[in-house]
Design an enzyme around this catalytic site. Structure first.
Site, PDB file in Angstrom:
ATOM      1  N   CYS A   1      21.891  33.191  51.741  1.00  0.00           N
ATOM      2  CA  CYS A   1      22.922  32.666  52.640  1.00  0.00           C
ATOM      3  C   CYS A   1      23.559  33.742  53.501  1.00  0.00           C
ATOM      4  O   CYS A   1      24.469  33.459  54.288  1.00  0.00           O
ATOM      5  CB  CYS A   1      24.016  31.967  51.827  1.00  0.00           C
ATOM      6  SG  CYS A   1      24.966  33.098  50.776  1.00  0.00           S
TER       7      CYS A   1
ATOM      8  N   ARG B   1      34.367  25.931  45.009  1.00  0.00           N
ATOM      9  CA  ARG B   1      33.083  26.406  45.542  1.00  0.00           C
ATOM     10  C   ARG B   1      32.347  25.234  46.189  1.00  0.00           C
ATOM     11  O   ARG B   1      31.731  24.411  45.507  1.00  0.00           O
ATOM     12  CB  ARG B   1      32.237  27.010  44.412  1.00  0.00           C
ATOM     13  CG  ARG B   1      30.959  27.705  44.874  1.00  0.00           C
ATOM     14  CD  ARG B   1      30.163  28.209  43.678  1.00  0.00           C
ATOM     15  NE  ARG B   1      29.074  29.070  44.062  1.00  0.00           N
ATOM     16  CZ  ARG B   1      29.153  30.382  44.252  1.00  0.00           C
ATOM     17  NH1 ARG B   1      30.319  30.990  44.081  1.00  0.00           N
ATOM     18  NH2 ARG B   1      28.104  31.096  44.603  1.00  0.00           N
TER      19      ARG B   1
ATOM     20  N   ARG C   1      29.349  23.778  48.284  1.00  0.00           N
ATOM     21  CA  ARG C   1      27.963  24.089  48.638  1.00  0.00           C
ATOM     22  C   ARG C   1      27.269  22.808  49.086  1.00  0.00           C
ATOM     23  O   ARG C   1      27.554  21.727  48.567  1.00  0.00           O
ATOM     24  CB  ARG C   1      27.213  24.699  47.440  1.00  0.00           C
ATOM     25  CG  ARG C   1      27.707  26.094  47.033  1.00  0.00           C
ATOM     26  CD  ARG C   1      27.439  27.098  48.132  1.00  0.00           C
ATOM     27  NE  ARG C   1      27.808  28.459  47.765  1.00  0.00           N
ATOM     28  CZ  ARG C   1      28.958  29.028  48.068  1.00  0.00           C
ATOM     29  NH1 ARG C   1      29.897  28.313  48.701  1.00  0.00           N
ATOM     30  NH2 ARG C   1      29.208  30.276  47.739  1.00  0.00           N
TER      31      ARG C   1
ATOM     32  N   GLU D   1      19.856  24.588  47.986  1.00  0.00           N
ATOM     33  CA  GLU D   1      21.305  24.820  47.946  1.00  0.00           C
ATOM     34  C   GLU D   1      21.644  25.958  48.891  1.00  0.00           C
ATOM     35  O   GLU D   1      20.893  26.933  49.008  1.00  0.00           O
ATOM     36  CB  GLU D   1      21.736  25.163  46.520  1.00  0.00           C
ATOM     37  CG  GLU D   1      23.220  25.497  46.358  1.00  0.00           C
ATOM     38  CD  GLU D   1      23.521  26.994  46.401  1.00  0.00           C
ATOM     39  OE1 GLU D   1      24.703  27.356  46.301  1.00  0.00           O
ATOM     40  OE2 GLU D   1      22.574  27.805  46.555  1.00  0.00           O
TER      41      GLU D   1
END
Length: 458
Positions: A76, A162, A164, A118
């Protein structure tokens, strides 16, 4: 016979932990970082006959064993808001196309039935949505119907904020039906910002996405329009930027006290639970506070006795705060002990942190940062893990063990990795990982849909 999976960009094997707890069998993985490899083998062991590769760019499609599922939390760094914004054209995040190369190189009979990816939430909007459209269309070209949803770890039993985006591809003609929406405590369903015909409606990307199909082009081929950035308070027509989501044909309770021989996720609970909460982990966690984003840690403030911190404008004779070594103010019914003030760029100029709150330690001298305090939950773990927690006496940084707990990894597995890695690597691995609780729920939902389909076919 259990369904099989291969974990690409495996890290410490968070996907493997979640899917194996749900009933899958991991028959191979790919990971280039040698320290993450140490943790992976310490946790999962070296299985006889299991496939392994370190560099995905050198893997030939025919080398990958046949499997039911491929998982990948692809890099990422070029997509994250903390990066340089190169998106899928960057040297790291462009490794997504290596996944596609391998899948497209397999025969139709050997392609995995499911692909689960992801990445950070910013994938939805980077490049004005073009990069995300590329991801969806490339998967559709490869023979998969695609759905996606943004999931927040804090809604699945771990105290970490978090967010995602999870993308699930179902092999056309062989895959299962939709598994999204998966709703946690605060998850959002499909949100329509405007009405109209299918293909003309505008959706909020914070909600669940419309399933990508392989229909013909034109209005009927578009699944919808997605708001990449907008301001709800202003006129949507002036502030809305829209990205088309296209089809293939029209593109141009975790219990950390359980013994090692126990199943580490409570299978009787769809959304596993543990106590308390934290923020998002980064890669490294070096000692000493500096003004560089990547290497801040340590004590930010000492706790001070504060008089009525919620009423800063109240007239008061004398000081409102005392230094750490001074006696505290006389307690009254209106006072709240055990509170520290954390400077931030807001109208008040500070945020209150109570016992158990997470505090952002990055760039302590910044005049523009906000949101330094997270109430009862940790900020997103990143690889530098520049956050601390107020324990009532001091602000201290999170330990590697706590960071791994925030990713849903039980203590006995952390201790196996701790034996073969330094704290610096353990922080990095936590920040780079996926939250096991979220993966487990996705895996169970996928298997439930598959079992239902098989029952309907009989």
């Amino acid at each position: 016979m259990p369904r099989t999976m291969i974990d690409l960009f495996a890290g410490i094997g968070g996907f493997t932990l979640g899917f194996e707890a749900a009933g899958f069998e991991c028959i191979g993985h790919c990971e280039i970082d040698r320290y993450a490899q140490r943790s992976y083998y310490a946790i999962h062991g070296k299985k006889e006959g299991a496939w392994f590769a370190d560099d995905i760019s050198t893997v030939r499609p025919e080398e990958l064993p046949p499997c039911d599922l491929i998982t990948a939390g692809f890099p990422c760094q070029d997509i994250s808001i903390a990066g340089r914004g190169r998106g899928l054209s960057g040297s790291r995040s462009s490794l997504f196309f290596e996944i596609i190369r391998i899948i497209q190189g397999k025969s139709s009979h050997d392609k995995p039935r499911w692909v689960v990816l992801e990445n950070v939430k910013n994938l939805l909007s980077i490049g004005r949505g073009k990069d995300f459209t590329t991801v969806l269309c490339t998967l559709a070209e490869s023979g998969y119907d695609v759905e996606y949803q943004v999931l927040n770890s804090k809604n699945f039993g771990v105290p970490q904020n978090r967010e995602r985006v999870f993308i699930v591809g179902h092999l056309r003609g062989r895959g299962t039906g939709k598994i999204f929406p998966i709703l946690g405590a605060d998850s959002k369903n499909l949100i329509e910002l405007s009405k109209g015909r299918q293909g003309e409606r505008i959706y909020d990307p914070a909600g669940i996405g419309v399933t990508l199909t392989a229909q013909a082009g034109g209005i009927g081929g578009k699944t919808g329009l997605y708001a990449v950035s907008y301001n709800r308070k202003n006129d949507i027509g002036k502030t809305l930027e829209v990205a088309h989501t296209l089809t293939a044909s029209n593109y141009p309770r975790i219990n950390r006290n359980q013994p090692p021989n126990a199943v580490f996720i409570d299978l009787s609970n769809q959304y596993p639970q543990i106590s308390t909460v934290a923020r998002c982990l980064k890669l490294c966690y070096n000692a000493g506070i500096t003004n560089r984003q990547a290497d801040n840690s340590g004590v930010l403030l000492s706790p001070r006795s504060i008089l009525t911190p919620d009423r800063a404008a109240m007239r008061q004779n004398g000081r409102r705060t005392k230094e750490p070594d001074e006696p505290m103010f006389t307690l009254t019914a209106q006072d709240r002990p055990g509170v520290v003030l954390v400077p931030e760029a807001t109208k008040k100029g500070y945020a209150e942190a109570g016992i158990g709150d997470s505090i952002d330690l990055a760039v302590p001298g910044s005049k523009t940062r906000r949101g330094r305090v997270a109430k009862g939950v940790a900020h997103t773990l990143v690889t530098s893990c520049c956050q601390g927690v107020f324990d009532g006496c001091r602000i201290r940084r999170l330990t590697p063990r706590e960071c791994w707990r925030l990713q849903g990894v039980p203590d006995y597995l952390f201790e196996l990795a701790q034996a073969v890695n330094s704290d610096t690597q353990l922080y990095k691995q936590a920040g780079n990982g996926v939250t096991v609780n979220v993966i487990y729920v996705i895996a169970r939902k996928l298997l439930e849909k598959e079992t239902r389909n098989e029952r309907d076919e009989q």
